[in-house]
Structures are given as C-alpha cells and as structure tokens.
Design a protein around this motif. Structure first.
Motif, short mmCIF file in Angstrom:
data_model
loop_
_atom_site.label_atom_id
_atom_site.label_comp_id
_atom_site.label_asym_id
_atom_site.label_seq_id
_atom_site.Cartn_x
_atom_site.Cartn_y
_atom_site.Cartn_z
N SER A 43 6.73 -3.22 13.53
CA SER A 43 6.77 -2.09 14.45
C SER A 43 5.51 -1.24 14.27
O SER A 43 4.78 -1.39 13.28
CB SER A 43 8.00 -1.24 14.17
N ALA A 44 5.25 -0.34 15.24
CA ALA A 44 4.06 0.50 15.16
C ALA A 44 4.01 1.28 13.85
O ALA A 44 2.98 1.35 13.18
CB ALA A 44 4.02 1.46 16.35
N ARG A 45 5.17 1.80 13.47
CA ARG A 45 5.25 2.58 12.24
C ARG A 45 4.95 1.71 11.03
O ARG A 45 4.20 2.11 10.13
CB ARG A 45 6.65 3.19 12.14
N ARG A 73 3.22 -1.04 10.99
CA ARG A 73 1.80 -1.39 11.02
C ARG A 73 0.95 -0.33 10.35
O ARG A 73 0.06 -0.61 9.56
CB ARG A 73 1.32 -1.48 12.48
N GLU A 74 1.27 0.90 10.69
CA GLU A 74 0.50 2.01 10.16
C GLU A 74 0.62 2.05 8.63
O GLU A 74 -0.38 2.15 7.91
CB GLU A 74 1.06 3.30 10.77
N ASP A 81 -4.70 -7.54 16.22
CA ASP A 81 -4.55 -6.15 16.65
C ASP A 81 -5.88 -5.40 16.45
O ASP A 81 -6.27 -5.09 15.34
CB ASP A 81 -3.43 -5.52 15.81
#
Ligand SMILES: Nc1ncnc2c1ncn2[C@@H]1O[C@H](COP(=O)(O)OP(=O)(O)O)[C@@H](O)[C@H]1O
Ligand SMILES: [Mg+2]
Lengths: 246, 391
Positions: free
Chosen positions: A179-181, A183-184, A205
């Motif tokens: 998820s984006a979170r 990934r961060e 990405d």
C-alpha cells in the motif's frame, strides 16, 4: 575496478534456448551506493540479480565482488561472502515463526553440528529484536510467517537479509504489492539500512526510485540503455522512446 | 523472592488475592506459570510412552508375547528415524531396510564369531588361523575373510553398528543431493539400493550366509540371548534405547538444525540464500535416520538370534514408512505407536490372511497420506486441542 567499487560485472551474458536475456553487460556498484535498475518487463533485471547471487550461471563474463569471482561460486558460498538476495515474490519460511525465520538467518555456524548446539543467547536475541523492530514486526515475533500479510512478508524477508548482515543487498521489487503507506515506510527503512552497505534495487515505481536512488541503470533487452542520475536518465531520449514505445 | 513471603490476602468474595511487589507485573507471573505447565504438558507423551513400554507391557505379557513386542520395537527405531528424515527433512527413503540390515548383520557377525570360537568343532576348519563360521565352510570358504576379522571384537562391532551404516548413508546421500537430485528420484534410488543390497547378500552366500542369513547365534558377550531372562533383559534394553533415541531426536528437532530442516523441506532453494548447503543438512539427517535404523537392526538380531535378507528388502522398507505414516510423520512418539500397532496387527492377522494383509498394507500406504497427513498423532492432538478448548 577502482578502490571504491564493491561489485564489478563485466561482459556478462546468458542465454536461454538461444534467447539472450543478458547481453555483454557491464555493471558496477560502488561502496555504500544505492543503485536502482529499471527497465520494461522482460528486460533482464531479475536475471541480472540471479547471476550475481548464483541462482543462474552466466554463459560468459565475470562477476567480481571483493576480489572473489562469484560466477565460480555456489549460492550459499556467495551468501556467506556477503551478498544478500531478496526475491521478487517474497519467499520466507512459512512453517516457521517470524522469530525462527530471523534466527536461522543469523550468520553463525551454518553447518549441521553448529546448528545442533546453537543457543539463542542474549546477543542473538538482542539482534533479533533490533531487526524485528526495524522491519515493523516486533508484535508478530511468534506468528507463523505463513500468516503474515504480503507486505509483512516483504518486510520479513528484508529483515532476514539484515540478520545476514551482507555488504551487498540485492532487492527485487521490494515495494511491489504494498500500500502507499507501506511503500513510504519501506522507503524510509531502505534508506536507513543503506548506511554502510551497497544495494542494487529493481523497482518500477518512479516516485520511489527518485526518493532512494544514487544512481540509475536502465536495462532494455539485456543491454544497458542509459546510466546516471535519475534526472539524466529520465531525460534521455532513448529511455523515453523505450518507455513510450512499450 | 528469597526469604520474603508473598503477601496473600482474601478479597470480599473470599477468593485468594496475591499482592504483588511493585516491580512484578501480573502478566509476567502468569506467563511464567503458563510456560511451566506448558513445558510439563509437553513431557506427558514421552512419560506416558515410557510407562507403557517399561511398566505396562512387561507386566501384561508372557515372555513369548513380550518377545514379539520387542521385535516391533526394533522396527520402531526405523520409524523414529523416518520422522526426522521424511517428516522434517522431506526425504522419503524407501530403503531404510538397508541400514536395518547392516546393523543386524554387523551384530550377527560379532555373535557368529563368538559362537564359532566357543565351538571346539569349528576350530578344526580354521587350519591354524582364526576359526571359520560353519556356513562359510559349507560354501568352501576356508579362511576367515579379512573384513570379517575385526568384528570378533565387541569394541569394534558395537561402534561399527552406528558408524558404518551412517557413514554409508551420508556418502550416498551427499553425492546424490549435491547434484540437486531429490524428491521422488531419491526415493527410487533408495528402493533400488534396497533391492541390490538383498541381491548381494543372497549372491555372496559364502560370506553372508545367503538366503538363510546368519543363524545359530546363542550368546552375546557370553550371556545366553535365548533364556526367558534374556527376553526380559533385551526387551528393557530395546525400550530404554528407543526412549533415548526419541530424546535425541527431540533434541535435534528443537535445535536450530531442526528449524533449518523444516526450511529445507518447504523451500530448499531459498535456504541456499540464507547461507546453508542443503545437501549437507539432508545428508546428515539421512545419516542420523540410518544410524537409528541400524541400532534397531542390531537389537533385532540380539532378540531373534539371526540376521536375514528378508528384513532388508523393499517390502520391509516400505512397511517402515507405513509405520511412520500411520503413527504420524511429524511425531517421533506417534511413529512408535504406529510401529507397535501395525506390527501387532500384522502378527495377529497375517497368518490367517497372508494375501489380504498385503492389500491392507498397500491400502494404508495410500489412504493415510491422503486423508490423515499427520497420522494418528495428528488425530490425537486434534482431539486433545478440542478438549482443551471446550473445557
Ligand atoms: N530460467 C529461464 N528460462 C528461460 N527464459 C528465462 C528464464 N529466466 C528468464 N527468462 C527470460 O529472460 C527474459 C528476462 O527475464 P527477467 O530477468 O525476469 O526480466 P525482468 O525482471 O526485467 O522483468 C524474459 O524474456 C524471460 O522470459
Ligand atoms: Mg523481474
């Protein structure tokens, strides 16, 4: 190979049934460098990592790592020499707990007798806790790895690599399926663990690449298309053509 | 808490209440207690097995029946070894009979030489050299072969029972696994070797006793192995060694070695990238299983007074796998019950329905892995977990 090079791949080629997946490639990684490899699907990125870590034997060329010729060594010898590999699909030991996955990755006496009398002493436990904390798995230590989410398996596999304490990390799409979170968090994690090590990361990405890469290599049909900083590579007309054309 | 009493009080409902010092958190105590009982509960199965083997069975059975159980126990050593090699190492060996046979023959060689040197008639054929066993002279072998000679010493024969079969197993397995041949191919190789082993024994009659095997072995270290007293002694020795074997197996599985084995079983290719040589680990666990089988084989010869190719071939090797499958391939203790149950059932039924029995065994071999992967042990732990949850 200059003093600061940790990995030197020269004239590397491999073919599968006549198809050249990697074609006379030269590729260098410096100490403490985060080197990202990008390229369209089928470009040969995974195959390149496979050859560095011994999974695939090259048909020609050399792979030098700290004065060793990796192309002549077996997988476990390459691992012991200090190369850690994370696979594209997370591969962890599903029947073992998170703690046990970390424990058997600890680089100490990796022979049957040594393992028989291995004890989880304070030093090992401390290291396991430190790494589990780093990869956000402190609360999952006693769960079977098979029960973790996809993202957590990715983290566990990174944690297992860190236990091995390699000087060169090979990461194949470490944020895929996250998820984006997540990934961060993973980006932060990779930057933190990069200290004192070299890394080769394969990633699609672009945002992610921009945020971590010191240097980018673009592969296309087994050959190097461009190399340099992210900015330079992004503005290279040949790279634009390959990406737009595909 | 040295010297200080735990403050205990009663609350309003007359329940005991423990007042903890500030630095002790209640969950840590309950965890310690839970760990303690957990550890105790893990000991139940081995304690129960020890009671069954060492107290119940010898008290319940007359010497003849006890001797039969003693025989099943010999095969249980193979079943325990298979739990390690097959259940945890993922190596399905269809040739454990080879190692059982090796252990059995080594013991028989020692006992035969002992019997021969005690027999004045045998010395006549020795022609000045060491006495030659009767079956050799019948086959015109007039001097003792050099490789037989060391086995007259018990200090050589006993270690050899463990070391020779495991060294052979290690060398064979490492050579094969190093080439990354495994799985079903390894099973087929072991099966072929079991059949070759029997052929060699039968073919070399002058050195091995051929189809008849090595017989007339009345004593070990001068003690009769045929008296009722000996039946009891040998039974207790077998049961005791079997329990030690299970403890050794537990130690292996609990160690990091056991975890690496599980990792190899499930993801052999990944293990290489954790810095392990899977071939080495698989060869070692295979050698340990071979050593267990060989101990069983030696005890078999001690108890039954012969060694014979009939317990080394493919059929007995597959039977050993069935014991493990039925008892539970992930349970060292379960596999012992598997050996006892199937061995007992075989003695009861095979005399009446020889052919029917073979079909039944074949059916078990197919059905159990299909529907009850973890065997009886899996069934028991399923039931007991349900009970624990229900209570
Ligand atoms: N073991 C193999 N056998 C045959 N072809 C292979 C094998 N491994 C990779 N390839 C082929 O090599 C090319 C490069 O694959 P890969 O390295 O996985 O690409 P990427 O990771 O860049 O997407 C692909 O065309 C793939 O089909
Ligand atoms: Mg790929």
């Amino acid at each position: 190979m200059s003093q600061r090079m940790i990995l030197g791949v020269e004239d590397l080629s491999v073919s599968f049934d006549g198809f050249k997946a990697i074609d006379a490639l030269n590729f260098y990684v410096e100490e403490k460098e985060i080197h990202v490899v990008i390229g369209p699907n089928g470009a040969g990125k995974t195959t390149l990592l496979d050859m560095i870590c011994g999974k695939t034997k090259p048909s020609a060329g050399s792979i030098r790592f700290k004065g060793l010729n990796l192309e002549r060594m077996l997988e476990y010898q390459i691992t012991r020499a200090g190369v850690g590999r994370k696979f594209q699909n997370p591969t962890v030991y599903e029947d073992l707990t998170v703690a046990e996955n970390l424990e058997i990755s600890y680089p100490h006496k990796r022979n049957p007798l040594g393992c028989l009398f291995f004890r989880r002493d304070a030093v090992v436990l401390e290291e396991m806790r430190r790494i589990a904390d780093l990869v956000f798995l402190t609360d999952e230590m006693n769960r079977k790895a098979g029960q973790l989410s996809h993202g957590q398996k990715q983290w566990l596999e990174i944690g297992m690599l860190l236990m091995q304490d390699p000087q060169l990390l090979l990461l194949d799409e470490p944020v895929a399926g996250m998820s984006a979170r997540e990934r961060e968090r993973t980006g932060e994690l990779l930057k933190r663990i990069a200290e004192g090590r070299s890394m080769v990361i394969i990633e699609h990405d672009m945002e992610f690449v921009k945020s971590v890469a010191h240097k980018v290599t673009v592969l296309h049909q087994g050959k190097k298309l461009a190399e340099g900083s992210m900015d330079r590579v992004q503005n290279d007309p040949r790279v634009i053509e390959v990406y737009l054309g595909s | 808490m040295k010297g200080s009493k735990l403050p205990i009080a009663c609350d309003a409902d007359n329940r005991l209440e423990v007042v903890l010092p500030d630095n002790v958190h209640p969950t840590s105590i309950s965890r310690t207690v839970r760990l303690g009982t957990e550890r105790l509960r893990r000991l139940y199965p081995i304690v129960i097995l020890a009671i069954v083997l060492l107290l119940v069975i010898p008290a319940a059975l007359e010497p003849f029946r006890l001797g039969l159980v003693g025989k099943y126990l010999c095969f249980a050593f193979c079943a325990v070894g298979l739990v390690l090699a097959w259940g945890y190492g993922g190596i399905l060996s269809l040739g454990q009979g080879i190692f059982f046979g090796l252990g059995s023959y080594i013991m028989a060689m020692y006992m035969k030489l002992e019997a021969t040197s005690a027999d004045p008639a045998a010395a006549v054929f020795g022609a000045g050299g060491p006495p030659v066993p009767d079956f050799m002279t019948w086959n015109s072998v007039d001097t003792l072969p050099w490789w037989w000679a060391p086995f007259e010493h018990v200090w050589f024969a006993l270690p050899a029972i463990v070391l020779l079969p495991s060294a052979a197993a290690f060398a064979l397995a490492y050579a094969i696994f190093r080439k990354r041949i495994g799985g079903i191919y390894f099973s087929i190789v072991t099966m072929a070797l079991a059949s070759i082993f029997v052929l060699v024994i039968i073919g070399q009659q002058g050195y091995t006793g051929g189809t008849n095997g090595i017989t007339n072995l009345p004593t070990f270290l001068g003690y009769s192995v045929q008296s009722d007293q000996a039946v009891y002694t040998l039974y207790y020795v077998s049961a005791g060694l079997l329990i030690l074997t299970i403890l050794a197996g537990t130690f292996v599985l609990k160690s990091r070695l056991g975890k690496v084995l599980i990792a190899i079983r499930d993801q052999e290719d990944r293990v290489r990238f954790s810095g392990y040589d899977p071939a080495m680990f698989k060869a070692v666990i295979f050698a340990i299983a071979a050593a267990f089988s060989a101990v069983g084989g030696a005890l078999f010869t001690l108890q039954l007074g012969f060694a014979s190719p009939s317990i080394s071939g493919i059929a007995p090797s597959i039977e050993m796998v069935i014991y493990t499958a039925v008892g539970g391939r992930l349970s060292l203790i379960g596999s012992v019950y598997g050996a006892l149950l199937i061995g007992g059932a075989k003695s009861l039924f095979s005399e009446q329905f020889t052919n029917g029995w073979m079909y039944f065994m074949g059916a078990l071999f197919i059905v159990i892995p299909m529907f009850l992967r973890t065997g009886l042990a899996g069934l028991v732990s399923l039931v007991s977990h349900k009970k624990v949850r229900a209570s």
